[in-house]
Design a protein around this motif. Structure first.
Motif, PDB file in Angstrom:
ATOM      1  N   THR A  42       0.843  -1.193   0.000  1.00 52.29           N
ATOM      2  CA  THR A  42       0.000   0.000   0.000  1.00 52.29           C
ATOM      3  C   THR A  42       0.879   1.243   0.000  1.00 52.29           C
ATOM      4  OG1 THR A  42      -1.660  -1.199   1.288  1.00 52.29           O
ATOM      5  CG2 THR A  42      -1.882   1.197   1.157  1.00 52.29           C
ATOM      6  N   ARG A  43       0.563   2.162  -0.875  1.00 51.31           N
ATOM      7  CA  ARG A  43       1.297   3.423  -0.991  1.00 51.31           C
ATOM      8  C   ARG A  43       0.510   4.512  -0.254  1.00 51.31           C
ATOM      9  NH1 ARG A  43       4.619   5.682  -5.349  1.00 51.31           N
ATOM     10  NH2 ARG A  43       4.371   7.948  -5.436  1.00 51.31           N
ATOM     11  N   TRP A  44       1.124   5.112   0.774  1.00 47.68           N
ATOM     12  CA  TRP A  44       0.449   6.099   1.603  1.00 47.68           C
ATOM     13  C   TRP A  44       1.035   7.494   1.377  1.00 47.68           C
ATOM     14  CZ3 TRP A  44      -3.936   5.005   3.964  1.00 47.68           C
ATOM     15  CH2 TRP A  44      -4.189   3.683   4.346  1.00 47.68           C
ATOM     16  N   THR A  45       0.136   8.493   1.308  1.00 47.56           N
ATOM     17  CA  THR A  45       0.489   9.907   1.335  1.00 47.56           C
ATOM     18  C   THR A  45      -0.473  10.606   2.282  1.00 47.56           C
ATOM     19  OG1 THR A  45      -0.979  10.482  -0.498  1.00 47.56           O
ATOM     20  CG2 THR A  45       1.277   9.815  -1.066  1.00 47.56           C
ATOM     21  N   LEU A  46      -0.157  11.843   2.652  1.00 46.31           N
ATOM     22  CA  LEU A  46      -1.063  12.584   3.541  1.00 46.31           C
ATOM     23  C   LEU A  46      -2.422  12.810   2.878  1.00 46.31           C
ATOM     24  CD1 LEU A  46       1.262  15.242   5.237  1.00 46.31           C
ATOM     25  CD2 LEU A  46       0.103  13.300   6.316  1.00 46.31           C
ATOM     26  N   ALA A  47      -2.415  12.995   1.569  1.00 44.37           N
ATOM     27  CA  ALA A  47      -3.690  13.174   0.872  1.00 44.37           C
ATOM     28  C   ALA A  47      -4.555  11.919   0.983  1.00 44.37           C
ATOM     29  CB  ALA A  47      -3.425  13.516  -0.593  1.00 44.37           C
ATOM     30  N   MET A  48      -3.946  10.739   0.865  1.00 41.08           N
ATOM     31  CA  MET A  48      -4.706   9.496   1.016  1.00 41.08           C
ATOM     32  C   MET A  48      -5.211   9.322   2.437  1.00 41.08           C
ATOM     33  SD  MET A  48      -2.465   6.805  -1.247  1.00 41.08           S
ATOM     34  CE  MET A  48      -3.538   5.483  -0.716  1.00 41.08           C
ATOM     35  N   GLU A  78       3.662   0.656   2.898  1.00 41.64           N
ATOM     36  CA  GLU A  78       3.331  -0.388   3.866  1.00 41.64           C
ATOM     37  C   GLU A  78       3.239  -1.710   3.096  1.00 41.64           C
ATOM     38  OE1 GLU A  78       0.246  -0.691   7.656  1.00 41.64           O
ATOM     39  OE2 GLU A  78      -0.480   0.051   5.731  1.00 41.64           O
ATOM     40  N   TYR A  79       4.081  -2.686   3.468  1.00 40.93           N
ATOM     41  CA  TYR A  79       4.163  -3.894   2.654  1.00 40.93           C
ATOM     42  C   TYR A  79       4.320  -5.127   3.542  1.00 40.93           C
ATOM     43  CZ  TYR A  79       9.213  -3.462   3.472  1.00 40.93           C
ATOM     44  OH  TYR A  79      10.452  -3.345   4.071  1.00 40.93           O
ATOM     45  N   TRP A  80       4.038  -6.273   2.946  1.00 39.32           N
ATOM     46  CA  TRP A  80       4.112  -7.555   3.643  1.00 39.32           C
ATOM     47  C   TRP A  80       5.464  -8.209   3.358  1.00 39.32           C
ATOM     48  CZ3 TRP A  80       0.949  -9.697   7.158  1.00 39.32           C
ATOM     49  CH2 TRP A  80       1.091 -11.047   7.457  1.00 39.32           C
ATOM     50  N   ARG A  84       5.125 -10.433   8.229  1.00 35.92           N
ATOM     51  CA  ARG A  84       4.912  -9.219   9.018  1.00 35.92           C
ATOM     52  C   ARG A  84       4.634  -8.045   8.104  1.00 35.92           C
ATOM     53  NH1 ARG A  84       9.761  -8.067  12.973  1.00 35.92           N
ATOM     54  NH2 ARG A  84       8.356  -6.306  13.378  1.00 35.92           N
ATOM     55  N   VAL A  85       3.907  -7.052   8.658  1.00 38.86           N
ATOM     56  CA  VAL A  85       3.670  -5.796   7.942  1.00 38.86           C
ATOM     57  C   VAL A  85       4.800  -4.840   8.289  1.00 38.86           C
ATOM     58  CG1 VAL A  85       2.106  -3.853   7.614  1.00 38.86           C
ATOM     59  CG2 VAL A  85       1.177  -6.141   7.971  1.00 38.86           C
ATOM     60  N   ARG A  86       5.505  -4.360   7.282  1.00 41.46           N
ATOM     61  CA  ARG A  86       6.621  -3.451   7.488  1.00 41.46           C
ATOM     62  C   ARG A  86       6.305  -2.115   6.829  1.00 41.46           C
ATOM     63  NH1 ARG A  86      10.879  -6.514   9.400  1.00 41.46           N
ATOM     64  NH2 ARG A  86      10.699  -8.757   8.999  1.00 41.46           N
ATOM     65  N   ILE A  90       9.510   5.453   0.563  1.00 40.87           N
ATOM     66  CA  ILE A  90       9.481   4.883  -0.779  1.00 40.87           C
ATOM     67  C   ILE A  90      10.874   4.599  -1.310  1.00 40.87           C
ATOM     68  CG2 ILE A  90       9.423   7.162  -1.879  1.00 40.87           C
ATOM     69  CD1 ILE A  90       7.546   5.872  -3.988  1.00 40.87           C
ATOM     70  N   ASP A  91      11.875   5.398  -0.903  1.00 39.89           N
ATOM     71  CA  ASP A  91      13.236   5.160  -1.380  1.00 39.89           C
ATOM     72  C   ASP A  91      13.866   3.935  -0.741  1.00 39.89           C
ATOM     73  OD1 ASP A  91      13.020   7.407  -2.968  1.00 39.89           O
ATOM     74  OD2 ASP A  91      13.866   8.747  -1.432  1.00 39.89           O
ATOM     75  N   ASP A  92      13.388   3.567   0.452  1.00 38.50           N
ATOM     76  CA  ASP A  92      13.960   2.430   1.168  1.00 38.50           C
ATOM     77  C   ASP A  92      13.142   1.153   1.016  1.00 38.50           C
ATOM     78  OD1 ASP A  92      15.916   4.165   2.106  1.00 38.50           O
ATOM     79  OD2 ASP A  92      14.695   4.725   3.864  1.00 38.50           O
ATOM     80  N   ALA A  93      11.916   1.264   0.519  1.00 39.18           N
ATOM     81  CA  ALA A  93      11.031   0.101   0.412  1.00 39.18           C
ATOM     82  C   ALA A  93      11.312  -0.676  -0.868  1.00 39.18           C
ATOM     83  CB  ALA A  93       9.575   0.560   0.432  1.00 39.18           C
TER      84      ALA A  93
END
Length: 363
Positions: A42-48, A78-80, A84-86, A90-93
């Motif tokens: 899942t890609r999260w931003t403040l707008a989302m 946010e990824y599996w 586990r959910v980690r 975005i640069d480190d994922a």
């Protein structure tokens, strides 16, 4: 594992029938999240966050790790990973393709890549034939192989969801017989007898192959099976009628079993034989039968009609009258109303209290 992946090459074997994953990476990730019941990517931003939650406080409760990182980064993933959910910027994922590959590998018993080299082609011919199919095909009588070696409009021969992995009715019939009748030569012989009957009916009506039959065709076949039974002479023995009805039931049961097997394995896109047996003659023409013979019924009627017997618990005339009336009521309910025996039980306590004019519920 390759860095490039085509989700449409993967089959979800946990669904009935098996289902191909969506073609796009994002659509496949959304499908996995919905199917597996946990976060995948899942890609999260403040707008989302603002669109999803009524306030930042609610977002912090639901996704505390995501909110902490959103204060420092514009996009958080946010990824599996390994059960586990980690959460990471975005640069480190990892990339969405890498996460998709990891999840598919983790659930490799359920999700399998379709072996394109082994898929049946759209013409109904196999690209390659396995030894399993060759062995099963040996059970098919040679005169029927040519007629069955076709695929109709409802055959799912060009799809990886076809778990039989065959491209014509001959192989599909052979695998059906292998799975359902391999333990008994008598069952195998009976199945082939009924399948020959169905094929003969199709040839007479210029229908076929079997995977091309519609529900209307199968209902017409069922009606054709009943015609000899309707023309039978109705006498006391009527052995011909009984044999005909038994044959009808067996023939329809084999046909229904074949098409159900084909549908469950996704060789067919639909089951035209659904409900074929439930609508049979045996359930629409049930004749009621009595447990007691006619002579015994007449004897019981005569016994109840005799009002001079004094078998009741009370010695008075009113007691005898009550006993006789009760017996008549019980017999009438039992014979004409279909009441159950347990509903006719009446204890001596009930009788005595009722004779005094008090309701039994008063106890």
């Amino acid at each position: 594992m390759s860095e490039t992946i085509n989700p449409a090459d993967w089959i979800d074997g946990g669904m009935t029938p098996p289902r191909r994953l969506p073609a796009g990476i994002d659509a496949a990730l959304a499908y996995l999240a919905d199917t597996l019941g946990h976060v995948v990517y899942t890609r999260w931003t403040l707008a989302m966050i603002k669109r999803r939650y009524a306030s930042l406080a609610d977002a912090k409760v639901a996704h505390p790790a995501v909110m902490r990182q959103l204060f420092d980064h514009s996009v958080v993933i946010e990824y599996w990973d390994r059960g586990r959910v980690r959460t990471a910027a975005i640069d480190d994922a990892p990339t969405s393709e890498a996460v998709l590959q990891r999840v598919l590998h983790t659930h490799r018993r359920r999700f399998k890549v379709s072996p394109e080299a082994g898929l049946p082609v759209a013409t109904g011919e196999l690209i390659r034939e396995t030894s399993r199919e060759t062995t099963a095909l040996a059970t098919v009588p040679h005169p029927l192989i040519a007629w069955l070696a076709r695929a109709g409009r409802f055959a799912n021969v060009a799809s990886a969801t076809n778990t039989l992995g065959v491209g014509d009715d001959a192989h599909a019939v052979a695998l059906f017989l292998r799975d359902r009748a391999r333990r008994s030569p008598h069952t195998l012989r009976a199945y082939w007898t009924e399948l020959r009957r169905l094929v003969s009916g199709c040839e007479a009506q210029q229908l076929g192959p079997l995977s091309d039959l519609t529900r209307h065709d199968l209902l017409a076949y069922r009606q054709a099976l009943r015609k000899p039974s309707h023309d039978a002479v109705d006498d006391d023995n009527n052995n011909n009628r009984t044999v005909a009805e038994t044959t009808q039931a067996r023939a329809l049961a084999v046909v229904a079993s074949l098409f159900r097997y084909w549908t469950e394995t996704d060789y067919l896109t639909a089951n035209p034989a659904a409900g074929l047996v439930r609508g049979g003659r045996s359930r629409t023409s049930v004749a009621p039968q009595r447990m007691l013979s006619t002579a015994l019924l007449a004897a019981c009627d005569a016994w109840v009609a005799e009002a001079t017997h004094d078998d009741g618990p009370a010695g008075t005339s009113s007691g005898r009258t009550l006993v006789v009336a009760r017996r008549r009521a019980i017999w009438a309910l039992y014979r004409y109303a279909g009441v159950r025996l347990v509903e006719l039980v009446w204890s001596d306590v009930k009788l005595a209290v009722t004779a005094l004019g008090e309701p039994y519920s008063a106890l």
